[in-house]
Each structure stands twice: as C-alpha cells, then as structure tokens.
Design a protein around this motif. Structure first.
Motif, PDB file in Angstrom:
ATOM      1  N   ALA A 139       9.842  36.443  11.315  1.00  0.00           N
ATOM      2  CA  ALA A 139      10.374  36.891  10.174  1.00  0.00           C
ATOM      3  C   ALA A 139      11.701  36.914   9.713  1.00  0.00           C
ATOM      4  N   GLU A 140      12.227  37.065   8.776  1.00  0.00           N
ATOM      5  CA  GLU A 140      13.898  37.154   8.138  1.00  0.00           C
ATOM      6  C   GLU A 140      13.648  38.501   8.234  1.00  0.00           C
ATOM      7  N   ARG A 141      13.556  38.886   7.818  1.00  0.00           N
ATOM      8  CA  ARG A 141      13.769  40.736   7.942  1.00  0.00           C
ATOM      9  C   ARG A 141      12.145  41.543   8.376  1.00  0.00           C
ATOM     10  N   ALA A 142      12.680  43.118   8.901  1.00  0.00           N
ATOM     11  CA  ALA A 142      11.525  43.971   9.206  1.00  0.00           C
ATOM     12  C   ALA A 142      12.045  44.970   8.996  1.00  0.00           C
ATOM     13  N   TYR A 143      10.820  46.011   8.646  1.00  0.00           N
ATOM     14  CA  TYR A 143      11.134  47.270   7.975  1.00  0.00           C
ATOM     15  C   TYR A 143      10.651  48.236   8.880  1.00  0.00           C
ATOM     16  N   PHE A 144      11.791  49.463   9.161  1.00  0.00           N
ATOM     17  CA  PHE A 144      10.973  50.794  10.520  1.00  0.00           C
ATOM     18  C   PHE A 144      11.665  51.641   9.054  1.00  0.00           C
ATOM     19  N   GLY A 145      11.202  52.848  10.041  1.00  0.00           N
ATOM     20  CA  GLY A 145      11.716  53.903   8.986  1.00  0.00           C
ATOM     21  C   GLY A 145      12.017  54.804   9.740  1.00  0.00           C
ATOM     22  N   GLN A 146      13.624  55.466   8.783  1.00  0.00           N
ATOM     23  CA  GLN A 146      14.562  56.687   9.354  1.00  0.00           C
ATOM     24  C   GLN A 146      13.739  57.967   9.980  1.00  0.00           C
ATOM     25  N   LYS A 147      12.562  58.014   9.322  1.00  0.00           N
ATOM     26  CA  LYS A 147      11.694  59.324  10.592  1.00  0.00           C
ATOM     27  C   LYS A 147      12.238  58.883  11.961  1.00  0.00           C
ATOM     28  N   ASP A 148      11.869  57.669  12.531  1.00  0.00           N
ATOM     29  CA  ASP A 148      11.810  57.117  13.787  1.00  0.00           C
ATOM     30  C   ASP A 148      13.350  56.835  14.154  1.00  0.00           C
ATOM     31  N   ALA A 149      14.687  57.874  14.242  1.00  0.00           N
ATOM     32  CA  ALA A 149      16.200  57.141  13.561  1.00  0.00           C
ATOM     33  C   ALA A 149      15.938  56.698  15.402  1.00  0.00           C
ATOM     34  N   GLN A 150      16.201  57.016  16.167  1.00  0.00           N
ATOM     35  CA  GLN A 150      16.715  56.683  17.537  1.00  0.00           C
ATOM     36  C   GLN A 150      15.608  55.204  17.518  1.00  0.00           C
ATOM     37  N   GLN A 151      14.511  55.277  17.121  1.00  0.00           N
ATOM     38  CA  GLN A 151      13.791  53.794  17.171  1.00  0.00           C
ATOM     39  C   GLN A 151      14.630  52.691  16.504  1.00  0.00           C
ATOM     40  N   MET A 153      17.409  52.773  15.891  1.00  0.00           N
ATOM     41  CA  MET A 153      19.000  52.342  16.710  1.00  0.00           C
ATOM     42  C   MET A 153      18.448  50.887  17.978  1.00  0.00           C
ATOM     43  N   VAL A 154      17.385  52.001  18.737  1.00  0.00           N
ATOM     44  CA  VAL A 154      16.627  50.741  19.818  1.00  0.00           C
ATOM     45  C   VAL A 154      16.773  49.098  19.539  1.00  0.00           C
ATOM     46  N   ILE A 155      15.796  49.579  18.428  1.00  0.00           N
ATOM     47  CA  ILE A 155      14.847  47.979  17.511  1.00  0.00           C
ATOM     48  C   ILE A 155      16.133  47.480  17.617  1.00  0.00           C
ATOM     49  N   ARG A 156      17.266  48.042  16.643  1.00  0.00           N
ATOM     50  CA  ARG A 156      18.392  47.830  15.961  1.00  0.00           C
ATOM     51  C   ARG A 156      19.658  46.907  17.820  1.00  0.00           C
ATOM     52  N   ARG A 157      19.645  47.106  18.202  1.00  0.00           N
ATOM     53  CA  ARG A 157      20.015  46.984  19.572  1.00  0.00           C
ATOM     54  C   ARG A 157      19.884  46.303  20.758  1.00  0.00           C
ATOM     55  N   MET A 158      18.674  45.863  20.567  1.00  0.00           N
ATOM     56  CA  MET A 158      17.881  44.704  21.324  1.00  0.00           C
ATOM     57  C   MET A 158      17.325  43.101  20.459  1.00  0.00           C
ATOM     58  N   ALA A 159      17.775  43.112  19.126  1.00  0.00           N
ATOM     59  CA  ALA A 159      17.533  42.677  18.205  1.00  0.00           C
ATOM     60  C   ALA A 159      18.939  41.686  18.278  1.00  0.00           C
ATOM     61  N   ARG A 160      19.926  42.739  18.589  1.00  0.00           N
ATOM     62  CA  ARG A 160      21.351  42.181  18.472  1.00  0.00           C
ATOM     63  C   ARG A 160      21.934  41.412  19.731  1.00  0.00           C
ATOM     64  N   PRO A 165      16.789  36.727  15.135  1.00  0.00           N
ATOM     65  CA  PRO A 165      17.171  36.460  14.035  1.00  0.00           C
ATOM     66  C   PRO A 165      16.113  36.682  12.944  1.00  0.00           C
ATOM     67  N   THR A 166      15.632  38.616  13.200  1.00  0.00           N
ATOM     68  CA  THR A 166      14.610  38.783  12.526  1.00  0.00           C
ATOM     69  C   THR A 166      15.516  40.387  12.202  1.00  0.00           C
ATOM     70  N   GLU A 167      16.344  40.821  10.616  1.00  0.00           N
ATOM     71  CA  GLU A 167      17.522  42.060   9.956  1.00  0.00           C
ATOM     72  C   GLU A 167      16.467  42.849  10.517  1.00  0.00           C
ATOM     73  N   VAL A 168      17.367  43.883  11.038  1.00  0.00           N
ATOM     74  CA  VAL A 168      16.540  44.634  11.060  1.00  0.00           C
ATOM     75  C   VAL A 168      16.762  46.237   9.635  1.00  0.00           C
ATOM     76  N   ILE A 169      15.397  47.075   9.101  1.00  0.00           N
ATOM     77  CA  ILE A 169      15.862  47.198   7.739  1.00  0.00           C
ATOM     78  C   ILE A 169      15.782  48.418   7.486  1.00  0.00           C
ATOM     79  N   ALA A 170      15.906  49.620   7.425  1.00  0.00           N
ATOM     80  CA  ALA A 170      16.605  51.471   7.964  1.00  0.00           C
ATOM     81  C   ALA A 170      15.544  52.202   7.144  1.00  0.00           C
ATOM     82  N   CYS A 171      14.209  52.369   6.688  1.00  0.00           N
ATOM     83  CA  CYS A 171      14.232  53.013   4.938  1.00  0.00           C
ATOM     84  C   CYS A 171      14.065  54.859   5.033  1.00  0.00           C
TER      85      CYS A 171
END
Ligand code: AMP
Length: 281
Positions: A139-151, A153-160, A165-171
């Motif tokens: 996917a170009e983008r993937a969506y995650f909930g801020q409810k799991d804030a550390q999750q 952060m972990v996924i962003r770090r991993m993706a970078r 190539p998937t952008e991590v977007i927090a909602c």
C-alpha cells in the motif's frame, strides 16, 4: 462491492487491478467505531482500501489472551462493507506465516519501555506481522490508531529503517461519550468494571489540564494520574508514564512534546490509553 479474500494468491490477483493509491488498515477484527474512523480516513484519501482482519498469535505474550480475543467475522465484514472497504483480507495463520517461517522484526529503543516492558515480545509480534502485511499489500499508505501510540512509533521506525514504501498515518483515538477509548477488549469488562473504566481518561485529562496551566514536572503529572486512579477501587494500575514524545524516555521536566500514557487492569482485562501533550511550535 467488498470482497473477502483468504489466500495470498487471491490477494495478489485482486491487488493487480486495484486503482492506486491504495490504503491499508490492519486490524484484529471485533471492529468498532475506532476501526471505522480508520476506514473512513483511508476511504477519503485513496481510491482503493484494503482491511486485514487477522488475530496475530505472535503479538500475544499471554496465550489465554489470544484464545479469548473476541471474534465475529460476519459482523466485521458487514462493517467493512458499510465503510466502503474494497478488499477484506482475512487469512488463516499459515497464509501469513509460511511453512518454516523463522524471521522476527525487532525494533530498538522505542519498543522497550511501557507496553514493551509490560508485554515482552509484543512489539516483535506486531512489527513482524506489519512488515509481512506491508510486503504483501504494497500500500502507499497504512492507517493506525493513536490509541496505541507506542505501536505507531514502533511501526514508523520499522518502516523508515527497512525502507518500506508505505507511509504510516496516525488517526485520533475514538472514545465513548464517557471518555473510555474504544477497544475490542472493552467487551470483557463486567458492568461495574465498565462503569469504572473511564477513570483512565479522567486521569489523563487531569494531568493534561495541569500541563496546560503551566505545570512542567513529570513527577507531579505522574502523581496526579496515580491519585485519580487510586480513587477507583476496581482500577489496578500497571504503569503511569510521562515520557518524551519522540524517545519515550521518562521525563523529570517537560520541555518539549510529551506522551502521557497508562495501563490499568480491571480484573483480568487490561486497558491502555494516552494523550499527547504537544509543545507549541
Ligand atoms: P486492533 O484491531 O485492536 O489491533 O486495532 C486495529 C487498529 O485500530 C490499530 O491501529 C488501533 O490503534 C486502532 N484502534 C483501536 N482502537 C481505536 C480507537 N479507540 N480509536 C482509534 N483507533 C483505534
């Protein structure tokens, strides 16, 4: 039309004709308004939306928690259809973890405190399954909930770090009218526990209110949250944290953005919540 797919091969075939960009929403099912908000955001930003429904055995450090995790696929699929999800990928375990699977994705410092300390192995399971999902869906983008804030952060770090190539977007976190963050685990709360559970949000509000009025001591904010929790006899705190919003290091003084977070048990049900204190500028 929402298509429900099981295998990697079906998913690959469906993705070949999907208009781009594509938004992915990974879930473990038992969908609620929190998940719906992610589908809506994905729908608004992408011509194609894929939701995965997979209760990932590798992210449960307590086996009983995995077996008692609530499941209702028919209901979940109808929610996905109502939100205009194009593809629901609901695979069996061996379509996610191929025979002989022997790789673990471990993210460093950001995964160690808080949920990482309380649930050993949890973030390895999360990072590993999300890496597989990112690889399969592309996917170009993937969506995650801020409810799991550390999750997030972990996924962003991993993706970078892995150049995925998937952008991590927090909602934003979706809450019940009384402040309780929606969670699949809320279903396990007994009525008296459910009535007590908004104490997490009250503790966060009390501490964030103090911060807004100028308090900058991490310990004062932690103590504030602890005393709000202590007034609720059914709430058994596991941790209460005021941490740097980028590193998750516990703070003595709050000079930049900070994350308030807490984990609290009600009987055998464990709830988490958090609030970001965003420093101006
Ligand atoms: P889960 O099915 O619990 O693994 O959650 C799937 C996704 O939904 C994760 O990115 C969660 O952070 C997100 N999510 C869960 N609860 C909420 C909520 N109350 N508000 C917003 N997002 C949520």
């Amino acid at each position: 039309m929402t298509r429900v797919l099981r295998s990697r091969a079906e998913l690959r075939a469906a993705l070949a004709d999907a208009p781009r960009p594509l938004g992915l929403v990974p879930t473990m099912g038992w969908l609620h308004e929190g998940h719906r908000s992610l589908f809506k955001r994905a729908r608004a930003q992408n011509p194609s939306v894929v939701a995965s429904i997979f209760v990932n055995p590798r992210q449960f450090n307590v086996a009983a928690d995995f077996t008692k995790y609530p499941r209702n696929e028919a209901r979940d699929v109808s929610i996905c259809a109502a939100e205009g999800v194009d593809i629901v990928w609901a695979p069996p375990v061996d379509e996610v973890y191929v025979p002989g699977f022997d790789t673990t994705v471990t993210v460093g410092a950001i995964s160690r405190p808080l949920e990482g300390a309380a649930r050993p192995g949890h973030f390895d399971g999360v990072a590993t399954v999300v890496a597989i999902l990112f690889g399969l869906v592309g996917a170009e983008r993937a969506y995650f909930g801020q409810k799991d804030a550390q999750q997030v952060m972990v996924i962003r770090r991993m993706a970078r770090d892995l150049a995925l190539p998937t952008e991590v977007i927090a909602c934003p976190t979706v809450r019940e009218p009384d402040g309780l963050a929606l969670s699949s685990r809320n279903v396990h709360l007994a009525p008296a526990e459910r009535a007590a559970a908004p104490v997490l949000h009250r503790a966060l509000l009390e501490a964030s209110g103090l911060w807004r009025s100028g308090e900058r001591s991490g310990e004062v904010l932690r103590q504030t949250m602890r005393s709000v929790l202590a007034a609720e006899p059914l709430a058994v705190p596991e941790y209460v944290s005021v941490a740097d919003a980028l590193t998750l290091a516990e703070l003595d003084r709050i000079d930049a953005s900070a994350l308030l977070s807490l984990a609290v048990r009600f009987g055998s049900t464990r709830l988490i919540d958090n609030e970001l204190l965003e420093a101006p500028g």
